[in-house]
Motif scaffolding. Structure first.
Motif, PDB file in Angstrom:
ATOM      1  N   GLY A   1     -33.796-120.612  45.337  1.00 10.84           N
ATOM      2  CA  GLY A   1     -34.873-121.822  44.395  1.00 10.84           C
ATOM      3  C   GLY A   1     -33.062-122.108  43.131  1.00 10.84           C
ATOM      4  N   ALA A   2     -33.361-123.267  42.677  1.00  7.98           N
ATOM      5  CA  ALA A   2     -33.044-123.983  41.820  1.00  7.98           C
ATOM      6  C   ALA A   2     -33.394-123.836  41.298  1.00  7.98           C
ATOM      7  CB  ALA A   2     -32.248-125.419  41.747  1.00  7.98           C
ATOM      8  N   LYS A   3     -33.424-122.932  39.713  1.00  2.00           N
ATOM      9  CA  LYS A   3     -34.255-122.662  38.272  1.00  2.00           C
ATOM     10  C   LYS A   3     -33.181-123.080  37.409  1.00  2.00           C
ATOM     11  CE  LYS A   3     -36.891-119.582  40.914  1.00  2.00           C
ATOM     12  NZ  LYS A   3     -37.427-117.981  40.092  1.00  2.00           N
ATOM     13  N   PRO A   4     -32.899-124.522  36.241  1.00  2.00           N
ATOM     14  CA  PRO A   4     -31.628-124.415  35.662  1.00  2.00           C
ATOM     15  C   PRO A   4     -31.875-123.430  34.072  1.00  2.00           C
ATOM     16  CG  PRO A   4     -32.653-126.694  36.377  1.00  2.00           C
ATOM     17  CD  PRO A   4     -33.345-125.653  37.251  1.00  2.00           C
ATOM     18  N   ALA A   5     -31.153-123.822  33.302  1.00  2.00           N
ATOM     19  CA  ALA A   5     -31.553-122.737  32.717  1.00  2.00           C
ATOM     20  C   ALA A   5     -32.011-123.599  30.768  1.00  2.00           C
ATOM     21  CB  ALA A   5     -30.165-122.549  31.576  1.00  2.00           C
TER      22      ALA A   5
ATOM     23  N   GLY B   1     -25.058-123.334  38.470  1.00  2.48           N
ATOM     24  CA  GLY B   1     -24.854-123.186  39.551  1.00  2.48           C
ATOM     25  C   GLY B   1     -25.892-123.812  39.436  1.00  2.48           C
ATOM     26  N   ARG B   2     -26.793-123.266  39.054  1.00  5.44           N
ATOM     27  CA  ARG B   2     -28.468-123.667  38.602  1.00  5.44           C
ATOM     28  C   ARG B   2     -29.127-125.107  38.508  1.00  5.44           C
ATOM     29  NH1 ARG B   2     -31.312-119.609  40.259  1.00  5.44           N
ATOM     30  NH2 ARG B   2     -30.842-117.576  40.716  1.00  5.44           N
ATOM     31  N   GLU B   3     -28.036-125.668  37.739  1.00  3.57           N
ATOM     32  CA  GLU B   3     -28.352-127.232  36.932  1.00  3.57           C
ATOM     33  C   GLU B   3     -26.979-127.902  38.113  1.00  3.57           C
ATOM     34  OE1 GLU B   3     -28.578-130.519  34.660  1.00  3.57           O
ATOM     35  OE2 GLU B   3     -29.428-128.217  34.171  1.00  3.57           O
ATOM     36  N   PHE B   4     -26.969-127.272  38.766  1.00  2.00           N
ATOM     37  CA  PHE B   4     -25.455-127.762  39.708  1.00  2.00           C
ATOM     38  C   PHE B   4     -26.739-128.251  41.210  1.00  2.00           C
ATOM     39  CE2 PHE B   4     -23.644-128.026  44.474  1.00  2.00           C
ATOM     40  CZ  PHE B   4     -22.693-129.442  43.849  1.00  2.00           C
ATOM     41  N   CYS B   5     -27.665-127.464  41.719  1.00  2.00           N
ATOM     42  CA  CYS B   5     -28.525-127.219  42.451  1.00  2.00           C
ATOM     43  C   CYS B   5     -29.544-127.841  42.583  1.00  2.00           C
ATOM     44  CB  CYS B   5     -28.493-125.630  42.911  1.00  2.00           C
ATOM     45  SG  CYS B   5     -27.469-124.651  43.438  1.00  2.00           S
ATOM     46  N   SER B   6     -30.017-127.867  41.006  1.00  2.00           N
ATOM     47  CA  SER B   6     -31.091-128.683  40.795  1.00  2.00           C
ATOM     48  C   SER B   6     -30.861-130.080  41.423  1.00  2.00           C
ATOM     49  CB  SER B   6     -31.750-128.668  39.321  1.00  2.00           C
ATOM     50  OG  SER B   6     -32.921-129.388  38.846  1.00  2.00           O
TER      51      SER B   6
END
Length: 532
Positions: free
Chosen positions: A92-96, A395-400
């Motif tokens: 899952g996408a978990k932004p910083a 990566g997580r920001e992009f996926c989110s």
């Protein structure tokens, strides 16, 4: 042919996949997909469906997946995994930090609008590049086309033939007090493949970099954000390791982060393999093959034994490692014992360390072949292309962002490796980097490096999906410029990945004469340790 014989196949025999989805998916897949079709699949976070499956069967797979686990995983063989725990990381996408769409929605809207406004121009640019493919370090027309396009943009400074490379270029946009701002980089690749053109979609990568850079620049200008955007035109990804040369010449040194996108048959943020090319020459002694064969030392025998030795070695290497090669010179005439032969090999592994270990074993195969035949040999090593280390915060920001727009985009990080390599891996050792693979429609058996993918890279749908992914990297990158907390998270993620001096690590692996290696690889035209 079984699923085990298909590189990158989703091997439904996977214990992990069956445990999480049950056998219904296995049965559905067996009815809809032949071995040649494995490459064409659709991955989307909590769903899996084969592109060839009837909708009812695909739906049953999705339903089964969702019922089995709230956080379902991709099949373990989707990527070549490094040795590690049985359970992979969460996808899952978990932004910083708070997504940019929530903290700065005006910036996001500006970026999205700027990219959409450029769509028709970018489409024409993509078609132009696609229809005039050029090989690595020979992308003269593409260099001029992209440079001219950027020179027409207000506020951009363009340097042609940048960093001493004839087909590299650099476009820079600065706004506000740049001493207080950060530097964001993007890449536009240029080169095509021999005989099959833009079969890796570099025309799409090129416009993706342009779109992202122009989108961020529009946001800086409109919202008074200080910062610098640098767009690099990077030559010779297909075998010439152009980005490695650019690294050595300081092209990435000023960047706080660098991002690019890459089309593929499926979408994910994950790593790729380290790779190195080995050119081996065997030296023997000529003799008449019928009249006095005992006077010869057969260099072809050495080449054949080397090939056989490596083939035997493959049974004892790890699942994430690859060795593949050809005999490039086997002699000139059947009635002459050959005194000069050559082989060309690529050695891949999921990490730099594993790559070096495997290379030692491969070199012993060449040594043994020479000893057995009484020949001598020499080895020339190509540029070392590192594994890809995706920055987790980026990566997580992009996926989110992608998922918030209805495009499922799994984040798998550095725990998994795609079966292939890219010189952007070296960039991620130098600066925080992101290189998402995004899906474009392709027909069965027509993934990257096929004529079918060349056709796919020209379609309107591929263009649309390229712009969507370009928005994603633009927004993830823009957050580095506008959000101090996020910029720190990006840097911290990089330091966590590289606790030592990654620059020293990278440079120590390259060898002394990078430019000579690059020239030789470019001249060969057939070497392509690119992704896929």
């Amino acid at each position: 042919m079984s699923s085990d014989d298909v590189p990158g196949c989703f091997a439904f025999k996977s214990k992990l996949f069956k445990r999480r989805t049950g056998v219904a998916a296995d049965r559905a897949h067996s009815r809809c997909c032949s071995a040649a079709d494995h490459e064409n699949r659709l991955i989307s976070g909590d769903t899996y469906s084969c592109l060839n499956a009837p909708q009812s069967e695909a739906q049953s797979i999705r339903t089964n997946t969702q019922a089995g686990s709230k956080t379902s995983q991709l099949p373990s063989e989707t990527f070549l995994s490094n040795p590690g725990p049985d359970s992979p990381p969460a996808y899952g996408a978990k932004p910083a930090s708070t997504p940019l769409a929530l903290s700065h929605p005006d910036v996001v809207r500006t970026i999205e609008g700027a990219i959409e406004e450029l769509s028709s121009e970018l489409r024409a640019l993509s078609i132009d590049i696609h229809d005039h493919p050029e090989l690595g370090y020979k992308e003269y027309r593409t260099h001029d086309t992209l440079s001219s396009f950027m020179e027409k943009r207000e506020g951009w400074t363009v340097v042609r033939h940048a960093y001493g490379l004839e087909t590299a270029w650099e476009a820079t946009f600065k706004h506000g007090d740049t001493a207080k701002g950060r530097v964001l980089g993007f890449n536009s690749e240029e080169d095509a493949l021999p005989n099959i053109g833009h079969a890796c979609g570099h025309n799409l990568i090129a416009i993706g970099g342009v779109a992202a850079a122009l989108g961020v620049a529009a946001a800086l200008r409109k919202h008074g954000i200080p910062g610098t955007v640098v767009l690099l035109g990077t030559p010779a990804e297909e075998g010439g390791a152009g980005k490695v040369v650019l690294i050595e010449r300081g092209a990435y040194k000023q960047m706080d982060a660098c991002l690019m996108i890459h089309p593929a048959p499926s979408s994910a943020v994950g790593s790729t393999q380290a790779v190195q090319e080995l050119w081996v020459n065997f030296h023997g002694h000529t003799a008449h093959a019928a009249g006095a064969p005992w006077e010869g030392r057969n260099a072809l025998d050495a080449a054949v034994l080397a090939y056989s030795n490596v083939s035997a070695l493959r049974q004892q290497i790890r699942s994430g490692e690859r060795i593949h090669g050809i005999i490039t010179n086997g002699g000139a005439a059947p009635n002459v014992i050959p005194d000069e032969t050559s082989v060309d090999y690529l050695v891949r592994a999921p990490s730099v360390e594993a790559m070096n270990d495997l290379k030692k074993r491969v070199l012993n195969c060449f040594k043994a072949a020479a000893l057995a035949t009484g020949c001598t040999y020499d080895v020339k090593e190509g540029i070392f292309v590192n594994d890809l280390r995706e920055n987790e915060a980026l990566g997580r920001e992009f996926c989110s962002y992608m998922q918030s727009n209805g495009i499922e985009f799994p984040y798998v990080g550095s725990e998994f490796a795609f079966a292939g390599s890219t010189d952007f891996g070296n960039v991620t050792y130098e600066v925080p980097g992101l290189h998402p693979f995004y899906q474009i429609p392709s027909t069965p058996g027509s993934g990257n490096h096929t004529r079918g993918f060349t056709d796919s890279a020209r379609t309107p749908e591929a263009h649309r999906l390229t712009l969507e992914s370009a928005k994603g990297i633009a927004i993830a990158g823009a957050k580095v410029l506008v959000d101090d907390e996020f910029a720190k998270a990006v840097r911290d993620a990089y330091k966590k990945e590289f606790p030592g001096d990654s620059s020293t690590i990278t440079q120590s692996l390259q060898g002394a004469d990078l430019e000579a290696h690059s020239r030789e690889q470019a001249l060969r035209e057939g070497c392509c340790p690119c992704v896929h």
